[in-house]
Enzyme design. Structure first.
Site, short mmCIF file in Angstrom:
data_model
loop_
_atom_site.label_atom_id
_atom_site.label_comp_id
_atom_site.label_asym_id
_atom_site.label_seq_id
_atom_site.Cartn_x
_atom_site.Cartn_y
_atom_site.Cartn_z
N GLY A 1 5.02 35.86 -1.89
CA GLY A 1 4.37 36.56 -0.99
C GLY A 1 4.63 37.85 -1.08
O GLY A 1 5.34 38.61 -0.25
N ALA A 2 4.15 38.67 -1.92
CA ALA A 2 4.57 39.92 -2.33
C ALA A 2 3.55 41.27 -1.50
O ALA A 2 2.99 42.13 -2.09
CB ALA A 2 4.59 40.43 -3.85
N ALA B 1 3.17 43.25 2.12
CA ALA B 1 3.90 44.73 2.62
C ALA B 1 5.52 44.55 2.36
O ALA B 1 5.87 45.20 1.71
CB ALA B 1 3.57 44.87 4.19
N GLY C 1 7.33 41.80 1.54
CA GLY C 1 7.70 41.22 0.03
C GLY C 1 7.71 42.33 -0.97
O GLY C 1 8.35 42.22 -1.84
N ASN D 1 7.89 36.80 11.57
CA ASN D 1 7.82 37.22 12.87
C ASN D 1 7.68 36.08 13.82
O ASN D 1 7.27 34.88 13.41
CB ASN D 1 6.91 38.06 13.19
CG ASN D 1 6.96 39.49 12.50
OD1 ASN D 1 8.16 40.08 12.77
ND2 ASN D 1 6.02 40.34 12.17
N LYS E 1 13.12 40.62 19.11
CA LYS E 1 12.05 41.12 18.31
C LYS E 1 10.76 40.49 18.97
O LYS E 1 9.45 41.41 18.99
CB LYS E 1 11.98 40.91 16.99
CG LYS E 1 10.82 41.34 15.98
CD LYS E 1 10.95 42.24 14.85
CE LYS E 1 9.70 42.84 14.11
NZ LYS E 1 9.65 42.33 12.91
N ASN F 1 6.59 41.64 19.26
CA ASN F 1 5.43 41.07 18.61
C ASN F 1 4.37 40.09 19.40
O ASN F 1 3.34 40.13 19.08
CB ASN F 1 6.10 39.73 17.35
CG ASN F 1 6.53 40.78 16.42
OD1 ASN F 1 7.54 40.41 15.71
ND2 ASN F 1 6.09 41.89 15.99
N GLU G 1 -1.84 35.62 12.68
CA GLU G 1 -0.84 35.17 13.12
C GLU G 1 -0.54 34.81 14.56
O GLU G 1 0.04 35.47 15.07
CB GLU G 1 0.31 35.77 12.42
CG GLU G 1 1.87 34.90 12.37
CD GLU G 1 2.78 35.91 11.80
OE1 GLU G 1 3.80 35.24 11.18
OE2 GLU G 1 2.64 37.35 11.74
#
Length: 335
Positions: free
Chosen positions: A10-11, A13, A15, A110, A213, A217, A294
């Site tokens: 999962g490359a 942002a 990654g 997150n 965090k 979020n 998400e």
């Protein structure tokens, strides 16, 4: 633990940023590969992965092995997942193809992660699983919570165009074992990140960091999506900031009911947010790109865990209903 073969699964942002820094700094000592898809994958294959660091005038460009089929890659020493929580369950089998007995999986997530209650000594709910985070228990079976290195990211990042990642600040990552142990594996991964000039901290209470965090979020992400607002615009509106503060109070109360020490006050968290500037949250980025949102890890679990602990979450329940409808409309095929 020798870390020679490393795959970023999962490359996007975050990654993509890590993959770029590994390839640039550690290319002589490790083999870095990425799993990506679509136009982003095509751009990485064609022109390389481009990283624009905060304040940089020109991107750094790296060439690395990129695929959409993890079966093409050999077993890895370390897998780092950059997928969002609602995407992970579908990727469980693909991640499983990359594992050998000693492989650790650092999951940048997150919200409440699927492994949250593994070896949890504080909540009274050790090994509890939630289908909304891990459909059919695929991750629990095919990856295994014992492999996971928990990761909380404090790094603003965005895929500005296919093949290019832009960072908005000099961030850092907090890593921890579910057990709270500062293990040798954890130290090895810390060293790897440090050598790649990535800010890293180790935590013996990673769940505390997760809840701290999540205060942001669970409030900023859905409210920014509902209003299509930048962080700076949210913080400039007193009425919206008041609602954000109410969500934060609910999140803090639920976390503390599960035994977490959420040390930061709502006022401190709001003051932090005022310093962020005109940034799009990850949920707003997904909304504008027409992607699914998400929701379960960020908002749904606050409500679910509130019910589990008999902690009222009325504002979060309202936001959950609204953002769920927004997601349904956003993903509805055009007529």
């Amino acid at each position: 633990m020798p870390l020679k073969n490393i795959c970023i699964f999962g490359a996007g942002a975050l990654g993509g940023a890590i993959a770029s820094k590994f390839a640039l700094s550690l290319g002589a000592e490790v083999t870095v590969s990425v799993v990506a898809r679509g136009a982003h994958l095509a751009a990485i294959r064609g022109d390389g992965l481009r990283l624009l660091e905060a304040g940089a005038d020109a991107p750094l460009i790296v060439k690395l092995r990129a695929t959409d089929d993890p079966r093409e890659l050999p077993p890895q020493d370390l897998v780092i997942t950059g997928l969002k929580g609602h995407q992970l369950s579908a990727a469980a089998q693909g991640i499983g193809h990359l594992l050998k007995d000693s492989t650790r999986v650092m999951m940048i997530l997150n919200g409440i992660p699927w492994w949250y209650f593994h070896r949890d000594q504080d909540s009274g709910h050790a090994e509890l699983q939630f289908d909304e985070l891990d459909e059919g228990g695929k991750l629990w079976r095919l990856v295994g919570p014992q492999r996971v290195i928990g990761c909380v990211a404090h790094q603003g990042a965005e895929v500005s165009k296919p093949g290019e990642v832009r960072l908005s600040n000099k961030g850092h990552f907090i890593l921890g074992e579910a057990s709270g142990e500062i293990s040798a594996d954890l130290r090895d991964i810390e060293s790897l990140l440090q050598r790649a000039d990535i800010g890293v901290k180790l935590s013996s209470r990673i769940r505390d960091d997760i809840w701290s965090k999540l205060m942001g979020n669970a409030s900023f992400n859905p409210i920014s999506a509902l209003t299509r607002s930048l962080m700076s615009d949210l913080m400039a509106d007193a009425a919206i900031t008041d609602q954000i503060g109410k969500v934060m109070k609910e999140v803090k109360a639920v976390g503390e009911a599960l035994g977490a020490n959420v040390g930061m006050s709502v006022e401190q968290r709001l003051e932090q947010a005022r310093q962020i500037g005109p940034v799009r949250t990850s949920m707003l980025q997904d909304l504008l790109a027409g992607k699914s949102l998400e929701i379960a890890p960020l908002v749904g679990m606050v409500v679910s865990l509130g019910r589990l602990t008999a902690t009222p979450t009325p504002v979060s329940e309202t936001i959950l209903a609204l953002v769920s409808q927004l997601d349904r409309e956003n993903c509805r095929p055009a007529k």
